[in-house]
Design a protein around this motif. Structure first.
Motif, PDB file in Angstrom:
ATOM      1  N   ASP A   1       0.813  -1.218   0.000  1.00 24.33           N
ATOM      2  CA  ASP A   1       0.000   0.000   0.000  1.00 24.33           C
ATOM      3  C   ASP A   1       0.844   1.265   0.000  1.00 24.33           C
ATOM      4  O   ASP A   1       0.542   2.225  -0.701  1.00 24.33           O
ATOM      5  CB  ASP A   1      -0.950   0.012   1.197  1.00 24.33           C
ATOM      6  CG  ASP A   1      -2.082  -0.991   1.039  1.00 24.33           C
ATOM      7  OD1 ASP A   1      -2.337  -1.421  -0.097  1.00 24.33           O
ATOM      8  OD2 ASP A   1      -2.705  -1.339   2.063  1.00 24.33           O
ATOM      9  N   GLU A   2       1.917   1.274   0.785  1.00 21.27           N
ATOM     10  CA  GLU A   2       2.763   2.471   0.870  1.00 21.27           C
ATOM     11  C   GLU A   2       3.457   2.745  -0.472  1.00 21.27           C
ATOM     12  O   GLU A   2       3.559   3.890  -0.898  1.00 21.27           O
ATOM     13  CB  GLU A   2       3.803   2.301   1.973  1.00 21.27           C
ATOM     14  CG  GLU A   2       4.583   3.565   2.250  1.00 21.27           C
ATOM     15  CD  GLU A   2       5.473   3.419   3.470  1.00 21.27           C
ATOM     16  OE1 GLU A   2       6.635   3.842   3.368  1.00 21.27           O
ATOM     17  OE2 GLU A   2       5.013   2.899   4.495  1.00 21.27           O
ATOM     18  N   GLN A   3       3.910   1.690  -1.152  1.00 20.62           N
ATOM     19  CA  GLN A   3       4.540   1.857  -2.462  1.00 20.62           C
ATOM     20  C   GLN A   3       3.521   2.350  -3.489  1.00 20.62           C
ATOM     21  O   GLN A   3       3.836   3.197  -4.322  1.00 20.62           O
ATOM     22  CB  GLN A   3       5.160   0.536  -2.929  1.00 20.62           C
ATOM     23  CG  GLN A   3       6.349   0.097  -2.121  1.00 20.62           C
ATOM     24  CD  GLN A   3       6.786  -1.306  -2.492  1.00 20.62           C
ATOM     25  OE1 GLN A   3       5.955  -2.191  -2.690  1.00 20.62           O
ATOM     26  NE2 GLN A   3       8.089  -1.509  -2.570  1.00 20.62           N
ATOM     27  N   THR A   4       2.319   1.816  -3.429  1.00 17.86           N
ATOM     28  CA  THR A   4       1.252   2.248  -4.331  1.00 17.86           C
ATOM     29  C   THR A   4       0.937   3.720  -4.108  1.00 17.86           C
ATOM     30  O   THR A   4       0.769   4.477  -5.062  1.00 17.86           O
ATOM     31  CB  THR A   4      -0.013   1.398  -4.112  1.00 17.86           C
ATOM     32  OG1 THR A   4       0.307   0.026  -4.333  1.00 17.86           O
ATOM     33  CG2 THR A   4      -1.130   1.817  -5.037  1.00 17.86           C
ATOM     34  N   GLU A   5       0.880   4.128  -2.860  1.00 22.01           N
ATOM     35  CA  GLU A   5       0.585   5.522  -2.533  1.00 22.01           C
ATOM     36  C   GLU A   5       1.684   6.450  -3.056  1.00 22.01           C
ATOM     37  O   GLU A   5       1.403   7.507  -3.620  1.00 22.01           O
ATOM     38  CB  GLU A   5       0.445   5.673  -1.022  1.00 22.01           C
ATOM     39  CG  GLU A   5      -0.023   7.042  -0.593  1.00 22.01           C
ATOM     40  CD  GLU A   5      -0.245   7.122   0.918  1.00 22.01           C
ATOM     41  OE1 GLU A   5       0.003   8.197   1.468  1.00 22.01           O
ATOM     42  OE2 GLU A   5      -0.655   6.114   1.511  1.00 22.01           O
ATOM     43  N   LYS A   6       2.939   6.041  -2.906  1.00 17.95           N
ATOM     44  CA  LYS A   6       4.055   6.861  -3.410  1.00 17.95           C
ATOM     45  C   LYS A   6       4.021   6.956  -4.926  1.00 17.95           C
ATOM     46  O   LYS A   6       4.257   8.023  -5.497  1.00 17.95           O
ATOM     47  CB  LYS A   6       5.388   6.296  -2.937  1.00 17.95           C
ATOM     48  CG  LYS A   6       5.660   6.579  -1.485  1.00 17.95           C
ATOM     49  CD  LYS A   6       7.011   6.087  -1.052  1.00 17.95           C
ATOM     50  CE  LYS A   6       7.200   6.370   0.433  1.00 17.95           C
ATOM     51  NZ  LYS A   6       8.523   6.015   0.895  1.00 17.95           N
ATOM     52  N   MET A   7       3.697   5.848  -5.597  1.00 21.57           N
ATOM     53  CA  MET A   7       3.604   5.868  -7.052  1.00 21.57           C
ATOM     54  C   MET A   7       2.460   6.782  -7.491  1.00 21.57           C
ATOM     55  O   MET A   7       2.592   7.549  -8.441  1.00 21.57           O
ATOM     56  CB  MET A   7       3.387   4.461  -7.612  1.00 21.57           C
ATOM     57  CG  MET A   7       3.336   4.429  -9.140  1.00 21.57           C
ATOM     58  SD  MET A   7       3.034   2.789  -9.798  1.00 21.57           S
ATOM     59  CE  MET A   7       4.635   2.066  -9.544  1.00 21.57           C
ATOM     60  N   GLN A   8       1.353   6.717  -6.790  1.00 16.71           N
ATOM     61  CA  GLN A   8       0.209   7.583  -7.097  1.00 16.71           C
ATOM     62  C   GLN A   8       0.602   9.052  -6.944  1.00 16.71           C
ATOM     63  O   GLN A   8       0.261   9.885  -7.778  1.00 16.71           O
ATOM     64  CB  GLN A   8      -0.962   7.257  -6.182  1.00 16.71           C
ATOM     65  CG  GLN A   8      -2.132   8.200  -6.350  1.00 16.71           C
ATOM     66  CD  GLN A   8      -3.181   8.023  -5.270  1.00 16.71           C
ATOM     67  OE1 GLN A   8      -3.159   7.054  -4.530  1.00 16.71           O
ATOM     68  NE2 GLN A   8      -4.079   8.962  -5.170  1.00 16.71           N
ATOM     69  N   GLN A   9       1.333   9.371  -5.894  1.00 18.34           N
ATOM     70  CA  GLN A   9       1.759  10.747  -5.678  1.00 18.34           C
ATOM     71  C   GLN A   9       2.713  11.213  -6.778  1.00 18.34           C
ATOM     72  O   GLN A   9       2.632  12.359  -7.234  1.00 18.34           O
ATOM     73  CB  GLN A   9       2.398  10.893  -4.303  1.00 18.34           C
ATOM     74  CG  GLN A   9       1.411  10.757  -3.172  1.00 18.34           C
ATOM     75  CD  GLN A   9       2.070  10.764  -1.812  1.00 18.34           C
ATOM     76  OE1 GLN A   9       3.281  10.943  -1.682  1.00 18.34           O
ATOM     77  NE2 GLN A   9       1.268  10.559  -0.777  1.00 18.34           N
ATOM     78  N   LEU A  10       3.604  10.335  -7.211  1.00 17.25           N
ATOM     79  CA  LEU A  10       4.529  10.684  -8.298  1.00 17.25           C
ATOM     80  C   LEU A  10       3.783  10.927  -9.608  1.00 17.25           C
ATOM     81  O   LEU A  10       4.069  11.893 -10.328  1.00 17.25           O
ATOM     82  CB  LEU A  10       5.579   9.584  -8.491  1.00 17.25           C
ATOM     83  CG  LEU A  10       6.691   9.556  -7.464  1.00 17.25           C
ATOM     84  CD1 LEU A  10       7.565   8.306  -7.666  1.00 17.25           C
ATOM     85  CD2 LEU A  10       7.546  10.805  -7.566  1.00 17.25           C
ATOM     86  N   ILE A  11       2.833  10.063  -9.915  1.00 18.83           N
ATOM     87  CA  ILE A  11       2.049  10.229 -11.140  1.00 18.83           C
ATOM     88  C   ILE A  11       1.240  11.522 -11.080  1.00 18.83           C
ATOM     89  O   ILE A  11       1.178  12.272 -12.055  1.00 18.83           O
ATOM     90  CB  ILE A  11       1.137   9.000 -11.376  1.00 18.83           C
ATOM     91  CG1 ILE A  11       1.996   7.784 -11.745  1.00 18.83           C
ATOM     92  CG2 ILE A  11       0.108   9.272 -12.464  1.00 18.83           C
ATOM     93  CD1 ILE A  11       1.244   6.477 -11.788  1.00 18.83           C
ATOM     94  N   THR A  12       0.642  11.801  -9.941  1.00 17.97           N
ATOM     95  CA  THR A  12      -0.136  13.024  -9.776  1.00 17.97           C
ATOM     96  C   THR A  12       0.750  14.260  -9.918  1.00 17.97           C
ATOM     97  O   THR A  12       0.392  15.219 -10.596  1.00 17.97           O
ATOM     98  CB  THR A  12      -0.842  13.048  -8.411  1.00 17.97           C
ATOM     99  OG1 THR A  12      -1.644  11.874  -8.290  1.00 17.97           O
ATOM    100  CG2 THR A  12      -1.725  14.267  -8.252  1.00 17.97           C
ATOM    101  N   ALA A  13       1.916  14.244  -9.284  1.00 19.83           N
ATOM    102  CA  ALA A  13       2.840  15.376  -9.384  1.00 19.83           C
ATOM    103  C   ALA A  13       3.319  15.556 -10.821  1.00 19.83           C
ATOM    104  O   ALA A  13       3.420  16.691 -11.312  1.00 19.83           O
ATOM    105  CB  ALA A  13       4.023  15.180  -8.445  1.00 19.83           C
ATOM    106  N   ALA A  14       3.603  14.446 -11.511  1.00 24.40           N
ATOM    107  CA  ALA A  14       4.034  14.534 -12.916  1.00 24.40           C
ATOM    108  C   ALA A  14       2.920  15.111 -13.792  1.00 24.40           C
ATOM    109  O   ALA A  14       3.176  15.942 -14.669  1.00 24.40           O
ATOM    110  CB  ALA A  14       4.453  13.157 -13.422  1.00 24.40           C
ATOM    111  N   PHE A  15       1.678  14.685 -13.539  1.00 19.09           N
ATOM    112  CA  PHE A  15       0.548  15.217 -14.294  1.00 19.09           C
ATOM    113  C   PHE A  15       0.385  16.710 -14.037  1.00 19.09           C
ATOM    114  O   PHE A  15       0.192  17.510 -14.958  1.00 19.09           O
ATOM    115  CB  PHE A  15      -0.740  14.470 -13.932  1.00 19.09           C
ATOM    116  CG  PHE A  15      -1.961  15.016 -14.612  1.00 19.09           C
ATOM    117  CD1 PHE A  15      -2.161  14.806 -15.963  1.00 19.09           C
ATOM    118  CD2 PHE A  15      -2.899  15.757 -13.902  1.00 19.09           C
ATOM    119  CE1 PHE A  15      -3.282  15.322 -16.605  1.00 19.09           C
ATOM    120  CE2 PHE A  15      -4.020  16.270 -14.530  1.00 19.09           C
ATOM    121  CZ  PHE A  15      -4.207  16.056 -15.888  1.00 19.09           C
ATOM    122  N   CYS A  16       0.477  17.113 -12.770  1.00 19.88           N
ATOM    123  CA  CYS A  16       0.342  18.521 -12.400  1.00 19.88           C
ATOM    124  C   CYS A  16       1.438  19.355 -13.068  1.00 19.88           C
ATOM    125  O   CYS A  16       1.170  20.418 -13.635  1.00 19.88           O
ATOM    126  CB  CYS A  16       0.412  18.667 -10.883  1.00 19.88           C
ATOM    127  SG  CYS A  16       0.180  20.357 -10.303  1.00 19.88           S
TER     128      CYS A  16
END
Length: 154
Positions: free
Chosen positions: A37-52
């Motif tokens: 879960d923690e790795q998934t959350e970090k990946m989600q944050q990276l994808i969101t930051a890249a999109f932003c």
């Protein structure tokens, strides 16, 4: 209830929905297979930051082209607009319908994506505070957070 507080509440709701959408897309693409879960959350944050960041840089490029601004002025204007600060020192002078439609679409995308990034960082900051308060035992015997502030005898 003020318009600004209503707008911020809507932004928070959209940010949460965007985070859920990104989590769903990652799951459908198989990006979360075998991850904790923690790795998934970090990946989600990276994808969101890249999109932003992509939205900010793309809109800045559009403003550079359309308004004949420097790229740094365009990035500045975009960030100030997406964070709803709006100093008013720069403003677009284009007055076409096409420009207004593109501007509104980018503004909505930017507000939502930046709101999602800020929401994720707020969550990270909360976890950091929990970690700090949990490790407080060595200094104040857990009396400084949520209880009596009694000095520790040395």
């Amino acid at each position: 209830v003020s318009t600004q507080s209503t707008g911020m509440a809507c932004l928070a709701v959209y940010a949460q929905h965007t985070a859920n959408l990104i989590r769903w897309i990652m799951k459908k693409l198989g990006l979360t297979h075998g991850l904790e879960d923690e790795q998934t959350e970090k990946m989600q944050q990276l994808i969101t930051a890249a999109f932003c960041l992509t939205v900010i840089l793309t809109f800045s490029g559009y403003l550079t082209y359309k308004e004949n601004w420097s790229y740094s002025d365009s990035v500045y204007f975009t960030f100030i607009s997406f964070t709803t600060i709006g100093f008013g020192d720069l403003y677009p002078e284009s007055n076409t319908t096409d420009f207004h439609i593109i501007f509104i679409c980018f503004l909505i995308l930017g507000l939502i994506s930046l709101g999602t990034v800020i929401e994720a960082q707020t969550t990270n900051f909360g976890k950091l505070l929990s970690t700090i308060s949990g490790s407080c035992d060595c200094l104040c015997k857990n009396r400084c957070f949520g209880g009596d502030r009694v000095p520790v005898d040395e």
